[in-house]
Design an enzyme around this catalytic site. Structure first.
Site, short mmCIF file in Angstrom:
data_model
loop_
_atom_site.label_atom_id
_atom_site.label_comp_id
_atom_site.label_asym_id
_atom_site.label_seq_id
_atom_site.Cartn_x
_atom_site.Cartn_y
_atom_site.Cartn_z
CB ALA A 1 -2.11 3.71 1.04
CB ALA A 2 -5.56 -0.09 3.98
N GLY A 3 -2.98 -1.56 2.92
CA GLY A 3 -2.02 -2.66 2.96
C GLY A 3 -0.59 -2.17 3.12
CG ASP A 4 1.02 0.31 0.17
OD1 ASP A 4 1.34 -0.84 -0.17
OD2 ASP A 4 0.55 1.15 -0.62
CD GLU B 1 3.04 -1.00 -7.17
OE1 GLU B 1 1.82 -0.93 -7.39
OE2 GLU B 1 3.67 -0.09 -6.58
CG ASP C 1 -9.17 5.79 -0.74
OD1 ASP C 1 -9.10 4.65 -1.22
OD2 ASP C 1 -8.44 6.73 -1.10
#
Length: 303
Positions: free
Chosen positions: A245-248, A141, A242
């Site tokens: 941000a799980a990957g983060d 990003e 939700d």
């Protein structure tokens, strides 16, 4: 708590999150049942996640100087993150428009804003932070040229690099050899390699020079290979609300686990738990678990 140091180089955003019954189709308008403004950005999320899991964390990123960006940085600082590497710019702080349905699936549109101003010269100016790190975590990003500079500096100082290639974009072949661990999800793996076969795609990245590949598979867990060994690590069952941000948090957890000298199997299991717990709450940084939550959950799984 661990004494080792993780540097996160990446995006800092303001998230605008809407909860809907179902994600809108092309041309469709849907009504949100709730709406929230919070701090996000893959870089900032990973920094907060790593800190909450027990790491010493330094953030290198960029925000707007006159649109509340300083307040965001103060929030990161309040988490215990060193923010001396954050650049204040005349551009607005990056924004992410997030829509989440009842099953926890989401769509995200990101305006880079100040993140696009995070250039190579700023990374070089803070090379000392990188030199003293044990792991550097990056995403896409921020400008690709900045990522290239950061991975080359990391390799120069013998610092391990985790690249989370999100959002996926074409990466010059030369860059792969500077990456120790790359962590695409299934969609990103296909975009990077052109194949939908997980094993084939992962091996293609190994052939390009990456040392290790971890493919996140959502509710199916994760897949690991270093070109010789391969591991499928099962997901843990949770009530997903939700997935933002799980990957983060997964990426942060991998770095923390390896800093603690966990073997790769244990590190994958630890990261799967952290990623899963992140999906049980709304929002990005609000959902990132603390270490005691993770350890309590691990104990429950063992019973």
């Amino acid at each position: 708590m661990i004494g080792l140091k993780i540097v996160v180089i990446g995006s800092i955003n303001r998230d605008y999150t809407a909860q809907v019954k179902k994600l809108p189709e092309k041309g469709e308008t849907v009504i949100a049942s709730s709406y929230k403004i919070s701090i996000g950005g893959k870089g900032a999320n990973q920094a907060v996640a790593a800190k909450r899991l027990g790491a010493q964390v330094y953030m290198i990123g960029a925000v707007g100087d006159s649109d509340g960006g300083r307040d965001i940085v103060k929030e990161l600082e309040s988490e215990g993150i060193d923010v001396s590497g954050v650049l204040f710019t005349e551009e607005v702080t990056g924004n992410a428009m997030i829509t989440i349905d009842e099953l926890g699936f989401n769509t995200i549109v990101v305006y880079p804003g100040a993140n696009a101003k995070l250039d190579s010269s700023w990374i070089e100016r803070h090379s000392k932070i990188i030199e003293e790190a044990d792991f550097v975590i990056l995403q896409l990003e921020i400008p690709l040229e900045t990522v290239e500079t950061a991975v080359k500096l990391s390799k120069k100082y013998n610092v391990k690099v985790i690249l989370n290639p999100a959002p996926a974009k074409e990466i010059p072949d030369e860059v792969y050899k500077y990456i120790d661990i790359i962590t695409p999800n299934e969609v990103e793996l296909t975009q990077l390699t052109g194949t939908t076969d997980i094993k084939d795609g992962a091996n293609m990245l190994i052939e390009k020079g990456v040392s290790e590949v971890i493919v996140t598979l959502g509710e199916k867990g994760s897949y690991y290979t270093n070109g010789q060994e391969e591991i499928f690590s099962e997901a843990v069952p949770v009530n997903t609300i939700d997935s933002t941000a799980a990957g983060d948090s997964f990426n942060a957890a991998i770095a923390v686990a390896l800093c603690e000298n966990m073997n790769i199997k244990s590190a994958l299991n630890f990261a799967n738990i952290v990623g899963a717990l992140t999906t049980t709450k709304m929002g990005a940084q609000d959902s990132l678990p603390y270490r005691d939550e993770v350890e309590s959950f691990r104990i429950k799984l063992q019973k």
